[in-house]
Write an enzyme that holds these catalytic residues in place. Structure first.
Site, PDB file in Angstrom:
ATOM      1  N   ASN A   1       0.857  -1.089  -0.037  1.00 34.64           N
ATOM      2  CA  ASN A   1       0.087  -0.018   0.028  1.00 34.64           C
ATOM      3  C   ASN A   1       0.791   1.062  -0.004  1.00 34.64           C
ATOM      4  OD1 ASN A   1      -1.720   2.096   0.719  1.00 34.64           O
ATOM      5  ND2 ASN A   1      -2.334   1.498   2.751  1.00 34.64           N
ATOM      6  N   TRP A   2       1.101   2.064  -1.125  1.00 30.14           N
ATOM      7  CA  TRP A   2       2.020   3.273  -1.238  1.00 30.14           C
ATOM      8  C   TRP A   2       1.489   4.170  -0.704  1.00 30.14           C
ATOM      9  CZ3 TRP A   2       4.668   3.389  -6.788  1.00 30.14           C
ATOM     10  CH2 TRP A   2       5.314   1.985  -6.901  1.00 30.14           C
ATOM     11  N   LYS A   3      -0.091   4.114  -0.215  1.00 25.21           N
ATOM     12  CA  LYS A   3      -0.453   5.389   0.286  1.00 25.21           C
ATOM     13  C   LYS A   3      -0.443   6.728  -0.684  1.00 25.21           C
ATOM     14  CE  LYS A   3      -0.329   3.360   4.774  1.00 25.21           C
ATOM     15  NZ  LYS A   3       0.017   3.334   6.182  1.00 25.21           N
TER      16      LYS A   3
ATOM     17  N   HIS B   1      -9.540   1.286   5.099  1.00 19.61           N
ATOM     18  CA  HIS B   1      -8.380   1.466   5.627  1.00 19.61           C
ATOM     19  C   HIS B   1      -8.530   2.426   6.881  1.00 19.61           C
ATOM     20  CE1 HIS B   1      -4.206   2.821   6.496  1.00 19.61           C
ATOM     21  NE2 HIS B   1      -3.856   1.479   5.871  1.00 19.61           N
TER      22      HIS B   1
ATOM     23  N   GLU C   1      -6.942   4.807   7.902  1.00 20.91           N
ATOM     24  CA  GLU C   1      -6.974   6.290   7.498  1.00 20.91           C
ATOM     25  C   GLU C   1      -8.072   6.766   6.732  1.00 20.91           C
ATOM     26  OE1 GLU C   1      -3.026   5.657   5.465  1.00 20.91           O
ATOM     27  OE2 GLU C   1      -2.229   5.023   7.492  1.00 20.91           O
TER      28      GLU C   1
ATOM     29  N   GLU D   1      -5.362  -4.775  10.721  1.00 20.72           N
ATOM     30  CA  GLU D   1      -4.664  -3.680  10.888  1.00 20.72           C
ATOM     31  C   GLU D   1      -4.600  -3.017  12.346  1.00 20.72           C
ATOM     32  OE1 GLU D   1      -2.328  -2.704   6.942  1.00 20.72           O
ATOM     33  OE2 GLU D   1      -4.032  -1.441   7.244  1.00 20.72           O
TER      34      GLU D   1
ATOM     35  N   GLY E   1       2.474   2.171  10.916  1.00 23.66           N
ATOM     36  CA  GLY E   1       3.248   3.417  10.581  1.00 23.66           C
ATOM     37  C   GLY E   1       4.113   3.592  11.890  1.00 23.66           C
TER      38      GLY E   1
ATOM     39  N   SER F   1       3.167  -2.167  10.563  1.00 21.12           N
ATOM     40  CA  SER F   1       4.707  -2.305  10.524  1.00 21.12           C
ATOM     41  C   SER F   1       5.510  -3.626  10.110  1.00 21.12           C
ATOM     42  CB  SER F   1       4.916  -1.798  12.216  1.00 21.12           C
ATOM     43  OG  SER F   1       4.639  -0.509  12.267  1.00 21.12           O
TER      44      SER F   1
ATOM     45  N   GLY G   1       2.781  -1.245   4.461  1.00 17.97           N
ATOM     46  CA  GLY G   1       2.512   0.211   4.020  1.00 17.97           C
ATOM     47  C   GLY G   1       4.006   0.667   3.430  1.00 17.97           C
ATOM     48  N   GLY G   2       4.893   1.339   4.694  1.00 16.44           N
ATOM     49  CA  GLY G   2       5.937   2.069   4.298  1.00 16.44           C
ATOM     50  C   GLY G   2       7.132   1.174   3.819  1.00 16.44           C
TER      51      GLY G   2
HETATM   52  P1  PGA Z   1       2.716   0.477   7.713  1.00 18.49           P
HETATM   53  O1  PGA Z   1       1.265   0.718   6.981  1.00 18.49           O
HETATM   54  O2  PGA Z   1       3.346  -0.898   7.045  1.00 18.49           O
HETATM   55  O3  PGA Z   1       3.388   1.454   7.184  1.00 18.49           O
HETATM   56  O4  PGA Z   1       2.684   0.364   9.061  1.00 18.49           O
HETATM   57  C1  PGA Z   1       0.360  -0.541   6.952  1.00 18.49           C
HETATM   58  C2  PGA Z   1      -0.878   0.073   6.371  1.00 18.49           C
HETATM   59  O5  PGA Z   1      -1.426   1.057   6.623  1.00 18.49           O
HETATM   60  O6  PGA Z   1      -1.403  -0.775   5.425  1.00 18.49           O
END
Ligand code: PGA
Length: 252
Positions: free
Chosen positions: A16-18, A108, A110, A176, A182, A213, A234-235
């Site tokens: 997930n590149w966000k 998600h 967010e 999640e 993050g 994470s 994510g990251g």
């Molecule tokens: P993260 O994000 O791996 O940066 O913690 C995961 C996500 O939000 O899907």
């Protein structure tokens, strides 16, 4: 590409590149292919992992072109619940499919937190995704306050009941924990297994991904846990070397 022909039992590893990336970032997909080629899998068909890359909507078509002819799929990060209409700035599931996506993340944390999306909205989006032929990745997860209050399984139960469409169609759930996204913090193995076991009980037959994470350093351990069918990353998905290391840590 879609995934029905992928090896059974393989983990689903979704990046997930966000809101990160421009066309220049597509070199990461070339790097991913190079790393896979060096490992003997030029088509990205890994024995242990099925890959999905979810870039920003502006890059879905280009990412799909870049990954054409490989086993890796492309996904969106959100879609609207309606198929079309006067919704300025929004993107319909059918548009993502038309651009080459076969998956879409919905719900998600967010989106739930920053855009006020509730369970009914998330379910409507997942239903729209299914209508458009996409596989939704429906996200659920408790906040830190909810975990501290001992409400984790109650929150997950509600989110799964109200966010996941009742359908026989293929659909993925991602657990999640909001406090692990993050932050570099992850739940204990026992906490991950507890929630995954609970979700499998509520939604038999659905792959359940862990997200929050996930890094090259912890991927093998997390992906080997009972009930963990893959990872939503994510990251660490932004750099090909890290995403590759996570995918390579998956064992069918
Ligand atoms: P993260 O994000 O791996 O940066 O913690 C995961 C996500 O939000 O899907």
């Amino acid at each position: 590409m879609t995934h029905p022909s992928s090896p059974s039992g393989a983990k689903l590893v979704a990046g997930n590149w966000k809101m990160n990336g421009t066309r220049a970032s597509l070199v990461e997909l070339d790097a991913l292919k190079s790393l896979a080629t060096q490992a003997g899998h030029p088509d990205l068909a890994l024995p242990g992992a099925r890959l999905v890359v979810c870039p920003p909507a502006t890059l879905v078509a280009a990412a799909a072109e870049r990954l054409a002819g490989t086993a890796a799929a492309v996904g969106g990060q959100d879609c609207h619940a309606q198929a079309s209409g006067a919704f300025t700035g929004d993107i319909a599931a059918g548009m993502l499919a038309d651009a080459g996506a076969s998956y879409v993340i919905v719900g998600h944390s967010e989106r739930r937190t920053l855009h006020g999306e509730d369970d009914a909205t998330v379910r409507a989006k997942a239903e729209a995704a299914l209508q458009a032929g996409l596989t939704p990745i429906v996200c659920v997860g408790e906040s830190e306050a909810e975990r501290d209050a001992g409400q984790t399984l109650a929150v997950i139960a509600r989110q799964v009941r109200d966010s996941v469409p009742q359908t026989e169609a293929a659909l993925v759930i991602a657990y999640e924990p909001v406090w692990a996204i993050g932050t570099g913090r992850t739940p204990t193995n026992a906490q991950i297994v507890e929630v995954h076991t609970f979700i499998h009980g509520a939604q038999p037959g659905r792959p359940v991904l862990y997200g929050g994470s996930v890094k090259p350093q912890n991927a093998a351990e997390i992906l080997a846990l009972s009930g963990v069918d893959g990872a939503l990353v994510g990251g660490a998905s932004l750099k090909a070397a890290d995403f590759w290391a996570i995918a390579a840590a998956a064992r069918a």
